[in-house]
Design a protein around this motif. Structure first.
Motif, PDB file in Angstrom:
ATOM      1  N   UNK A 201       0.831  -1.204   0.000  1.00 18.31           N
ATOM      2  CA  UNK A 201       0.000   0.000   0.000  1.00 18.31           C
ATOM      3  C   UNK A 201       0.867   1.256   0.000  1.00 18.31           C
ATOM      4  N   UNK A 202       1.945   1.217   0.781  1.00 19.32           N
ATOM      5  CA  UNK A 202       2.859   2.368   0.801  1.00 19.32           C
ATOM      6  C   UNK A 202       3.430   2.638  -0.591  1.00 19.32           C
ATOM      7  N   UNK A 203       3.765   1.578  -1.321  1.00 14.59           N
ATOM      8  CA  UNK A 203       4.344   1.753  -2.658  1.00 14.59           C
ATOM      9  C   UNK A 203       3.364   2.479  -3.578  1.00 14.59           C
ATOM     10  N   UNK A 204       2.112   2.046  -3.565  1.00 12.10           N
ATOM     11  CA  UNK A 204       1.097   2.716  -4.398  1.00 12.10           C
ATOM     12  C   UNK A 204       0.874   4.153  -3.946  1.00 12.10           C
ATOM     13  N   UNK A 205       0.853   4.357  -2.635  1.00 10.43           N
ATOM     14  CA  UNK A 205       0.678   5.701  -2.086  1.00 10.43           C
ATOM     15  C   UNK A 205       1.827   6.605  -2.509  1.00 10.43           C
ATOM     16  N   UNK A 261      -7.449   9.697  -2.227  1.00  9.04           N
ATOM     17  CA  UNK A 261      -8.077   8.374  -2.135  1.00  9.04           C
ATOM     18  C   UNK A 261      -7.105   7.362  -1.547  1.00  9.04           C
ATOM     19  N   UNK A 262      -5.818   7.467  -1.882  1.00 10.85           N
ATOM     20  CA  UNK A 262      -4.847   6.548  -1.290  1.00 10.85           C
ATOM     21  C   UNK A 262      -4.629   6.850   0.202  1.00 10.85           C
ATOM     22  N   UNK A 263      -4.789   8.089   0.605  1.00 13.47           N
ATOM     23  CA  UNK A 263      -4.793   8.382   2.049  1.00 13.47           C
ATOM     24  C   UNK A 263      -5.924   7.616   2.724  1.00 13.47           C
ATOM     25  N   UNK A 264      -7.085   7.640   2.086  1.00  7.42           N
ATOM     26  CA  UNK A 264      -8.223   6.892   2.631  1.00  7.42           C
ATOM     27  C   UNK A 264      -7.915   5.400   2.671  1.00  7.42           C
ATOM     28  N   UNK A 265      -7.301   4.853   1.615  1.00  4.42           N
ATOM     29  CA  UNK A 265      -6.973   3.421   1.589  1.00  4.42           C
ATOM     30  C   UNK A 265      -6.010   3.055   2.715  1.00  4.42           C
ATOM     31  N   UNK A 266      -5.007   3.907   2.935  1.00  7.01           N
ATOM     32  CA  UNK A 266      -4.065   3.665   4.034  1.00  7.01           C
ATOM     33  C   UNK A 266      -4.796   3.696   5.377  1.00  7.01           C
ATOM     34  N   UNK A 267      -5.656   4.695   5.565  1.00 12.89           N
ATOM     35  CA  UNK A 267      -6.407   4.803   6.813  1.00 12.89           C
ATOM     36  C   UNK A 267      -7.350   3.635   7.014  1.00 12.89           C
ATOM     37  N   UNK A 268      -8.035   3.226   5.950  1.00 15.46           N
ATOM     38  CA  UNK A 268      -8.971   2.099   6.044  1.00 15.46           C
ATOM     39  C   UNK A 268      -8.243   0.825   6.434  1.00 15.46           C
ATOM     40  N   UNK A 284      -5.604  -7.189  -1.573  1.00 14.01           N
ATOM     41  CA  UNK A 284      -5.488  -5.740  -1.715  1.00 14.01           C
ATOM     42  C   UNK A 284      -6.107  -5.229  -3.015  1.00 14.01           C
ATOM     43  N   UNK A 285      -6.630  -6.133  -3.845  1.00 10.49           N
ATOM     44  CA  UNK A 285      -7.175  -5.698  -5.137  1.00 10.49           C
ATOM     45  C   UNK A 285      -8.323  -4.703  -4.996  1.00 10.49           C
ATOM     46  N   UNK A 286      -9.242  -4.865  -4.022  1.00 17.05           N
ATOM     47  CA  UNK A 286     -10.274  -3.827  -3.872  1.00 17.05           C
ATOM     48  C   UNK A 286      -9.692  -2.455  -3.553  1.00 17.05           C
ATOM     49  N   UNK A 287      -8.616  -2.423  -2.761  1.00 13.13           N
ATOM     50  CA  UNK A 287      -7.987  -1.141  -2.451  1.00 13.13           C
ATOM     51  C   UNK A 287      -7.257  -0.570  -3.665  1.00 13.13           C
ATOM     52  N   UNK A 288      -6.601  -1.443  -4.449  1.00 12.33           N
ATOM     53  CA  UNK A 288      -5.965  -0.967  -5.678  1.00 12.33           C
ATOM     54  C   UNK A 288      -7.002  -0.365  -6.625  1.00 12.33           C
ATOM     55  N   UNK A 289      -8.126  -1.052  -6.769  1.00 12.89           N
ATOM     56  CA  UNK A 289      -9.181  -0.568  -7.656  1.00 12.89           C
ATOM     57  C   UNK A 289      -9.741   0.766  -7.169  1.00 12.89           C
ATOM     58  N   UNK A 290      -9.886   0.878  -5.842  1.00 16.01           N
ATOM     59  CA  UNK A 290     -10.388   2.140  -5.268  1.00 16.01           C
ATOM     60  C   UNK A 290      -9.379   3.262  -5.439  1.00 16.01           C
ATOM     61  N   UNK A 291      -8.124   2.982  -5.114  1.00 17.12           N
ATOM     62  CA  UNK A 291      -7.095   4.020  -5.133  1.00 17.12           C
ATOM     63  C   UNK A 291      -6.835   4.602  -6.508  1.00 17.12           C
ATOM     64  N   UNK A 374       0.577  12.778   8.844  1.00 13.77           N
ATOM     65  CA  UNK A 374       0.854  12.944   7.402  1.00 13.77           C
ATOM     66  C   UNK A 374       0.346  11.785   6.559  1.00 13.77           C
ATOM     67  N   UNK A 375       0.311  10.568   7.132  1.00 10.66           N
ATOM     68  CA  UNK A 375      -0.189   9.420   6.379  1.00 10.66           C
ATOM     69  C   UNK A 375      -1.666   9.566   6.073  1.00 10.66           C
ATOM     70  N   UNK A 376      -2.433  10.075   7.024  1.00 13.86           N
ATOM     71  CA  UNK A 376      -3.875  10.234   6.840  1.00 13.86           C
ATOM     72  C   UNK A 376      -4.245  11.584   6.227  1.00 13.86           C
ATOM     73  N   UNK A 377      -3.256  12.482   6.070  1.00  8.68           N
ATOM     74  CA  UNK A 377      -3.529  13.786   5.465  1.00  8.68           C
ATOM     75  C   UNK A 377      -4.265  14.753   6.373  1.00  8.68           C
ATOM     76  N   UNK A 378      -4.192  14.546   7.694  1.00 11.52           N
ATOM     77  CA  UNK A 378      -4.945  15.398   8.620  1.00 11.52           C
ATOM     78  C   UNK A 378      -4.441  16.835   8.577  1.00 11.52           C
TER      79      UNK A 378
END
Length: 468
Positions: A201-205, A261-268, A284-291, A374-378
């Motif tokens: 997930x970090x790599x995609x982010x 959206x990838x912030x959301x994926x990391x948080x989720x 992780x495919x649902x998260x890849x598709x979402x991100x 910073x990971x969640x973008x707060x």
């Protein structure tokens, strides 16, 4: 309407070029010559009609080609404003009535409100990503200074501040890329790391940050900096509005949306692990598709509407309420991540209560809070507030928001890769093996023993990673 067109065109000339050869008349819709020219004499009245070739030739004789184009652009904007206000008559008597102020077209405004308008293209150093400010008083009248309506166009004319913001943005984006690229390389090189779901997930982010930073750099250099330094406004990339700059604008919007959206994926994912540790996500495919897929959907919808309704200025000009097609899902990602962070902190505090006399637990909880911001973008919530354009703090706050928005990739890579304990252990281990191998390169028995030792330790490290 014809008199309105001529009056506004005459005043466009005055507001843009106050020291040129013509001045507007207060009584008739004409420009009056203030000096002798090759085709006119002083005191002659000229009809300021940009569609009349004779009038244009006379008026533009005292202007260069760029100034002539800017004057005609201002005249065209004033005419479009007239048509717009006819199509949208006032709804109530308590609102500030829509007006053309010489540079911009302002629709009816609610009492006691600050109203913003994208900077017009025909100003010398303006870019449509900045805004002019006009204030509507509580009694339904526009703000006045010295008895005349007043609009703050300072942000549109401050060239030095604009260039400083561009340099700051470029510096932050380049620094982010310089950390994100080796961070992804480190994650991919070490097999025990890249097999972990959170690292994937970090790599995609991180990749979304790289794409966003690259498109932001291209936009700043190719579009914004060109607009500020090009002496001929009509020759700038922004004014020409070619297919290339609109494609760049689309990818800039899409790549920036993938960040949210990838912030959301990391948080989720992290929230799922903490709240339901015994049932982590298997795929992780649902998260890849979402991100990568979800931002494409609403970016394409926005682009389609933009191309059909406001296909100008490389899509940099504000699109009004349609901007919420992009803003709403991105803001929703931040709001949901804020909920995830609060719930994660609730779980940590609950665990602290079971060991109230352990100060190390409190430090870990505090550290986790700062690490996840910073990971969640707060931190992006602080950029939602808009400092009034005319205030003294407006310039400083703009640079602050530029730094916060464009440096997120730098801090995420620094915290979650270069300050990551697992990464540091593996880097130190690899360095020791390579150093010792180089030092004992001439002694083959020692070299073979060293290879077997490193191989054994690497195997144990992989077993520990698998157990984790």
């Amino acid at each position: 309407i014809p008199d309105y067109n001529d009056f506004t065109c005459a005043w466009c000339h005055f507001y843009l070029f106050q020291r040129k050869s013509f001045a507007p008349s207060l009584k008739v819709p004409f420009l009056m010559a203030t000096m002798n020219g090759s085709t006119w004499t002083r005191g002659r009245l000229v009809k300021p009609d940009p569609t009349n070739r004779t009038s244009v030739n006379m008026i533009c004789e005292s202007l260069n080609s760029d100034e002539c184009d800017r004057w005609k652009m201002c005249c065209q904007s004033a005419r479009e404003c007239c048509r717009d206000q006819i199509a949208h008559p006032p709804v109530t008597n308590s609102t500030c009535i829509g007006t053309w102020d010489g540079y911009g077209c302002w629709r009816d405004a609610n009492p006691d409100t600050e109203n913003y308008l994208s900077c017009p293209n025909f100003l010398q150093y303006s870019i449509p990503t900045r805004n002019a400010l006009k204030y509507c008083h509580s009694n339904g009248t526009w703000m006045k200074i010295n008895g005349s309506q007043w609009t703050d166009y300072t942000p549109c004319l401050d060239k030095e501040s604009l260039i400083e913001s561009i340099y700051l943005s470029l510096g932050c984006n380049i620094a982010s890329i310089l950390l994100l690229l080796p961070a992804i390389a480190i994650f991919l090189v070490y097999r025990p790391l890249r097999k972990q779901h959170r690292i994937r997930l970090h790599i995609s982010f991180f990749l979304s940050f790289i794409l966003s930073d690259v498109t932001a750099i291209l936009w700043d250099v190719v579009v914004t900096y060109d607009r500020l330094t090009n002496e001929n406004v009509s020759q700038s990339v922004l004014y020409q509005n070619g297919a290339g700059c609109k494609a760049l604008s689309f990818f800039r919007i899409y790549c920036k949306s993938t960040n949210y959206v990838w912030m959301f994926c990391e948080g989720f994912y992290l929230h799922r692990l903490i709240s339901n540790a015994f049932k982590p996500p298997k795929s992780l495919y649902p998260l890849y598709l979402t991100g990568w897929g979800l931002p494409m959907i609403y970016s394409v919808i926005y682009a389609a509407l933009r191309a059909s309704l406001a296909n100008e200025s490389c899509w940099a000009k504000s699109f009004g309420q349609y901007e919420w097609i992009i803003y709403a899902p991105n803001l929703l990602c931040l709001v949901v991540n804020l909920f995830f962070l609060c719930n994660i902190l609730r779980v940590l505090v609950t665990q602290l209560q079971t060991h109230p006399n352990e100060p190390s637990h409190f430090r870990r909880a505090l550290k986790a809070t700062f690490v996840l911001i910073p990971l969640f973008g707060i931190q992006l919530f602080v950029t939602l507030y808009r400092v009034p354009a005319g205030s003294e703090a407006a310039g400083a706050y703009e640079k602050f928001t530029t730094f916060v928005i464009n440096s997120q990739g730098f801090f995420v890579a620094l915290i979650f890769c270069f300050c990551n304990g697992e990464v540091r252990i593996k880097e130190a281990f690899l360095f020791r093996c390579r150093f010792l191998s180089f030092y004992f390169c001439c002694n083959k028995p020692i070299q073979i023993s060293l290879f077997l030792t490193c191989f054994t330790l690497a195997g144990k490290s992989r077993i520990r990673d698998h157990d984790k």
